[in-house]
Scaffold this active site. Sequence first.
Site, PDB file in Angstrom:
ATOM      1  N   MET A 249       0.830  -1.202   0.000  1.00  0.00           N
ATOM      2  CA  MET A 249       0.000   0.000   0.000  1.00  0.00           C
ATOM      3  C   MET A 249       0.867   1.255   0.000  1.00  0.00           C
ATOM      4  SD  MET A 249      -3.474  -0.818   2.124  1.00  0.00           S
ATOM      5  CE  MET A 249      -2.782  -0.652   3.759  1.00  0.00           C
ATOM      6  N   GLY A 250       2.168   1.078  -0.226  1.00  0.00           N
ATOM      7  CA  GLY A 250       3.054   2.225  -0.325  1.00  0.00           C
ATOM      8  C   GLY A 250       3.540   2.732   1.016  1.00  0.00           C
TER       9      GLY A 250
ATOM     10  N   GLY B 209      11.122  -2.673   5.967  1.00  0.00           N
ATOM     11  CA  GLY B 209      10.460  -3.966   5.811  1.00  0.00           C
ATOM     12  C   GLY B 209      10.018  -4.208   4.381  1.00  0.00           C
ATOM     13  N   HIS B 210       9.397  -3.203   3.769  1.00  0.00           N
ATOM     14  CA  HIS B 210       9.024  -3.323   2.354  1.00  0.00           C
ATOM     15  C   HIS B 210      10.261  -3.568   1.493  1.00  0.00           C
ATOM     16  CE1 HIS B 210       5.567  -0.621   3.685  1.00  0.00           C
ATOM     17  NE2 HIS B 210       4.931  -1.636   3.138  1.00  0.00           N
TER      18      HIS B 210
ATOM     19  N   LYS C  31       5.832 -11.649   7.321  1.00  0.00           N
ATOM     20  CA  LYS C  31       5.169 -12.444   8.351  1.00  0.00           C
ATOM     21  C   LYS C  31       4.579 -11.588   9.467  1.00  0.00           C
ATOM     22  CE  LYS C  31       7.728 -16.764   7.736  1.00  0.00           C
ATOM     23  NZ  LYS C  31       8.620 -17.754   8.382  1.00  0.00           N
TER      24      LYS C  31
ATOM     25  N   ASP D 228       2.176  -9.541   9.195  1.00  0.00           N
ATOM     26  CA  ASP D 228       0.743  -9.759   8.976  1.00  0.00           C
ATOM     27  C   ASP D 228       0.525 -11.265   8.808  1.00  0.00           C
ATOM     28  OD1 ASP D 228      -0.335  -6.922   8.705  1.00  0.00           O
ATOM     29  OD2 ASP D 228       1.289  -6.904   7.247  1.00  0.00           O
TER      30      ASP D 228
ATOM     31  N   GLN E  29      -2.802 -12.611   7.499  1.00  0.00           N
ATOM     32  CA  GLN E  29      -2.900 -12.293   6.074  1.00  0.00           C
ATOM     33  C   GLN E  29      -2.119 -13.299   5.243  1.00  0.00           C
ATOM     34  OE1 GLN E  29      -2.460  -8.174   4.163  1.00  0.00           O
ATOM     35  NE2 GLN E  29      -0.398  -8.996   3.963  1.00  0.00           N
TER      36      GLN E  29
ATOM     37  N   SER F 140       4.055   1.193   8.328  1.00  0.00           N
ATOM     38  CA  SER F 140       3.786   2.535   7.809  1.00  0.00           C
ATOM     39  C   SER F 140       3.011   3.370   8.817  1.00  0.00           C
ATOM     40  CB  SER F 140       3.007   2.441   6.493  1.00  0.00           C
ATOM     41  OG  SER F 140       3.748   1.738   5.517  1.00  0.00           O
ATOM     42  N   ARG F 141       2.254   2.714   9.687  1.00  0.00           N
ATOM     43  CA  ARG F 141       1.452   3.439  10.680  1.00  0.00           C
ATOM     44  C   ARG F 141       2.278   3.940  11.866  1.00  0.00           C
ATOM     45  NH1 ARG F 141      -2.429  -0.531   8.753  1.00  0.00           N
ATOM     46  NH2 ARG F 141      -4.349   0.527   8.060  1.00  0.00           N
TER      47      ARG F 141
END
Length: 286
Positions: free
Chosen positions: A30-31, A36-37, A148, A150, A153, A186-187
């Site tokens: 989600m950008g 991590g990304h 991992k 999430d 998910q 990201s949060r």
Amino acid sequence: MKIIHAVHEMQDYSEALRKAGRRIAFVPTMGYFHEGHLDLMREGRKRSDCLVVSIYVNPTQFGASEDLEKYPRNFDRDSQLAEEVGVDVIFFPSNAEMYPVNYQTYVTVEEVTKNLCGLSRPGHFRGVATVCAKLFNMVKPHAAIFGKKDFQQLVTIKRMVADLNMDLEIVGMPTTREKDGLAMSSRNVYLSPEERESALCLSRSLLMARERYDQGERDAGRILQSIKAYIESVPSTRIDYLKICSTTTMQDVQSLDQESVLALAVFVGSTRLIDNHVFGEELNIR
């Protein structure tokens, strides 16, 4: 690095690569990239001839009172970071491309989504499964890389891919953490300095649980009770869920004799953070 907006262009590009015998790895995001990304992208780079990253803040996985509108976005920053780690294509579709007028089809994965985030965020995993199924059909990857952090998910996407006979590999990668143990998200940018300190209760809870496990404790209730008492003592926190579940069914377990995961979601101020630890696996927290 190529930037693609249109679904048909993404499909044509991937089809040409496949016909040429090129291997495609895919990282859906989600950008608002963090390390991590970038770790997921580096893994994808190792596994492919062409690395595709999608940036799409998917509205169908957000609830009515959640942070869809304020979710952080910075495409210029993201594209620069992606290029630096060797991404070949950014797929950056609009809502109109992803969910055109008269859109009616959704993917529901049943049992593994009924607990944890599935309970506290109704409809979330329907949105996640749907957008991932669509992205897989658009990007046509040989492998898709997920973190991992999430965990539910990851289990959900693996279940969907197996049940729908999708011809791709789903790769789960360890959670990337800050030096003090906080799982990258990201949060995290929402947190005040005081909340940032309180947020360490998530990773410290994992360490507490692992220590109890290493000492021979196998009663899930006793482990959860001690962690609950600790988190409730930390300022500005509110537990959304705190559970030990089977890693395959995502249902609560009473004993850790089977393969189990500690999963927790905690509000720190108004920011909801998640983390987890699979008992018996390495926990990269100092």
